[in-house]
Design a protein around this motif. Sequence first.
Motif, PDB file in Angstrom:
ATOM      1  N   UNK A 189       0.830  -1.207   0.000  1.00 40.40           N
ATOM      2  CA  UNK A 189       0.000   0.000   0.000  1.00 40.40           C
ATOM      3  C   UNK A 189       0.868   1.262   0.000  1.00 40.40           C
ATOM      4  N   UNK A 190       1.961   1.244   0.763  1.00 41.92           N
ATOM      5  CA  UNK A 190       2.848   2.406   0.795  1.00 41.92           C
ATOM      6  C   UNK A 190       3.496   2.628  -0.569  1.00 41.92           C
ATOM      7  N   UNK A 191       3.981   1.562  -1.184  1.00 41.56           N
ATOM      8  CA  UNK A 191       4.628   1.682  -2.496  1.00 41.56           C
ATOM      9  C   UNK A 191       3.634   2.135  -3.553  1.00 41.56           C
ATOM     10  N   UNK A 192       2.421   1.589  -3.504  1.00 38.50           N
ATOM     11  CA  UNK A 192       1.396   2.010  -4.452  1.00 38.50           C
ATOM     12  C   UNK A 192       1.027   3.472  -4.275  1.00 38.50           C
ATOM     13  N   UNK A 193       0.959   3.912  -3.025  1.00 34.67           N
ATOM     14  CA  UNK A 193       0.669   5.321  -2.756  1.00 34.67           C
ATOM     15  C   UNK A 193       1.776   6.213  -3.301  1.00 34.67           C
ATOM     16  N   UNK A 194       3.025   5.776  -3.170  1.00 36.03           N
ATOM     17  CA  UNK A 194       4.145   6.530  -3.738  1.00 36.03           C
ATOM     18  C   UNK A 194       4.048   6.576  -5.262  1.00 36.03           C
ATOM     19  N   UNK A 195       3.573   5.487  -5.854  1.00 34.35           N
ATOM     20  CA  UNK A 195       3.361   5.479  -7.303  1.00 34.35           C
ATOM     21  C   UNK A 195       2.317   6.498  -7.718  1.00 34.35           C
ATOM     22  N   UNK A 196       1.234   6.585  -6.942  1.00 33.46           N
ATOM     23  CA  UNK A 196       0.199   7.593  -7.210  1.00 33.46           C
ATOM     24  C   UNK A 196       0.756   9.008  -7.083  1.00 33.46           C
ATOM     25  N   UNK A 197       1.473   9.250  -5.995  1.00 35.80           N
ATOM     26  CA  UNK A 197       2.036  10.586  -5.761  1.00 35.80           C
ATOM     27  C   UNK A 197       3.002  10.962  -6.882  1.00 35.80           C
ATOM     28  N   UNK A 199       3.043   9.880  -9.962  1.00 39.81           N
ATOM     29  CA  UNK A 199       2.299  10.137 -11.204  1.00 39.81           C
ATOM     30  C   UNK A 199       1.698  11.537 -11.208  1.00 39.81           C
ATOM     31  N   UNK A 200       0.991  11.870 -10.148  1.00 42.77           N
ATOM     32  CA  UNK A 200       0.325  13.173 -10.104  1.00 42.77           C
ATOM     33  C   UNK A 200       1.326  14.316  -9.999  1.00 42.77           C
ATOM     34  N   UNK A 201       2.438  14.086  -9.297  1.00 40.98           N
ATOM     35  CA  UNK A 201       3.436  15.140  -9.143  1.00 40.98           C
ATOM     36  C   UNK A 201       4.098  15.462 -10.480  1.00 40.98           C
ATOM     37  N   UNK A 202       4.624  14.444 -11.153  1.00 48.72           N
ATOM     38  CA  UNK A 202       5.330  14.678 -12.405  1.00 48.72           C
ATOM     39  C   UNK A 202       4.371  15.156 -13.486  1.00 48.72           C
ATOM     40  N   UNK A 203       3.204  14.534 -13.570  1.00 47.24           N
ATOM     41  CA  UNK A 203       2.208  14.935 -14.566  1.00 47.24           C
ATOM     42  C   UNK A 203       1.709  16.343 -14.304  1.00 47.24           C
ATOM     43  N   UNK A 204       1.450  16.649 -13.021  1.00 46.10           N
ATOM     44  CA  UNK A 204       0.949  17.978 -12.665  1.00 46.10           C
ATOM     45  C   UNK A 204       1.968  19.066 -12.911  1.00 46.10           C
ATOM     46  N   UNK A 205       3.227  18.820 -12.554  1.00 41.74           N
ATOM     47  CA  UNK A 205       4.268  19.816 -12.797  1.00 41.74           C
ATOM     48  C   UNK A 205       4.472  20.038 -14.292  1.00 41.74           C
ATOM     49  N   UNK A 206       4.377  18.959 -15.064  1.00 38.35           N
ATOM     50  CA  UNK A 206       4.501  19.096 -16.516  1.00 38.35           C
ATOM     51  C   UNK A 206       3.417  19.987 -17.085  1.00 38.35           C
TER      52      UNK A 206
END
Length: 368
Positions: A189-197, A199-206
Motif C-alpha cells: 500500500x505504501x509503495x502504491x501510494x508513492x506510485x500515485x504521488x 504520477x500526479x506530481x510529475x504529470x501535474x508539474x509538466x
Amino acid sequence: MFLKTFGWSFAVSLIALVVAFLYGGTQALILCVILGILEISLSFDNAVVNARILERMNPFWQKIFLSVGVIIAVFGMRILFPLLIVGVTARLNPVEAVSLAMAKGDPHAPGSYGFLLHEAHPQIAAFGGTFLLMLFLDFILARRDLKWIKFLEIPLERMGKLEGASLILGMAGLAAAGAISGEKQGVVLLSGLLGLITYFLVNGLGNLFDIEEDDETEGAHSDQIGRAAPSGAAKLAGKAALMLFLYLEVIDASFSFDGVIGAFAITSDPIIIALGLGFIGAMFVRSLTVFLVRQGTLDEFEYLDHGAHWAIGALAVILLVTIVLPINEVVTGLVGVVFIGAAFIGSVQRNKRASVREQAELFEPAKS
C-alpha cells in the motif's frame, strides 16, 4: 531512414554480443540474445507511448532523450536500480551490494542477489503497477472522438465524466492489491501510494510548466503584428520540456520493472542482464521510439495509441497480480504484442475503408 535510425542500435548490440561471448562464451551470448528479445517484446507499448510524448518536444530535448535518456535507461534502471533495491532491502552499503551482485549465486538461495531482488518484487510491482494503471485510466476515461474497442471505450468514457474517476479506480485497484498481498500489505500500500504521488506530481508539474510557458510565449508575441500565438503543435522547450522528459523517464522506468525482475529467472549474472536488457533491449526501444516519431506512424495508424494504452492497462494489472501470483514474462510480452498488433491491423483496415470512401466520392457522378 531505417539504417539512420537503427544503425546505432545494431552497432551497440553487436558490441554487446561480442562482449558477452568474450565474458562467458556461447552460453552468455545466447542468454544475452534472449534477454534482448525479452526486453524488446515487453516494450512495444512503451515505444508507442514514448513516441507520442517525444513528438511534443523540440529537437534539443529529443536528443536529450536519446543521449541522457539512454544512460538513465541502461545504467540507471538496468544496473543501479537493482543494486539500490538489494542494498536497501538487505541494508548493504554500495560496495557490499556490488560484491553480492558479482557473486551471482542461485536466485532461489536465500541471501543471494537475485533472491533479495525477488523479495522486493511486491514493492516494485505495487509502485510500477499503480503508476501505469493511472496512465491507462487517464487515457481511456478521457473523451475521444476516435474509439477502437468501442463496446469498452464508450462506457469507460461515460464513467470518466465522474469527477476524479481515474483516481477512484486507481485507488480501488491499489486497495485490491493490498487486500491480496497478505503480510506484505503495508509495504504494498505504501509503495502504491508513492506510485500515485509520483504520477500526479510529475504529470501535474509538466502541465503547470506547459501552461506557464504558453502564457509567456503569448505575452512575448502579443504585440507583434502578423505573428500568431503558438499552436497546439508547437514543440515544448525549457521547463515544460524538462518536466515532460522526467515524466517520460518515470514511465520508461515503470515499464522496465518487470523486465529487470524477470531477467533473474533467466540468469543471475548482472553483467549479462545489463548487456541484454540495457545495451540491446533499451537501445532498440529508443530507436523504435524515434522511428515512430520521424515516420509519423502514430498519426498514420491511429489505433496504435489505443492499443499501447490497453497494453499498459494489462501490464499494470499483471504487475499488481504478480505481487501474489507469478506470471511468466513471456505472457507479459505477448499481451503487449497482441494489443499493438491488433491495433496496427485495425488501423490498416480503417485506412483502407477511408481510402475506398474517398475514391467513391471522387468518382461519384455529379448530381444535378
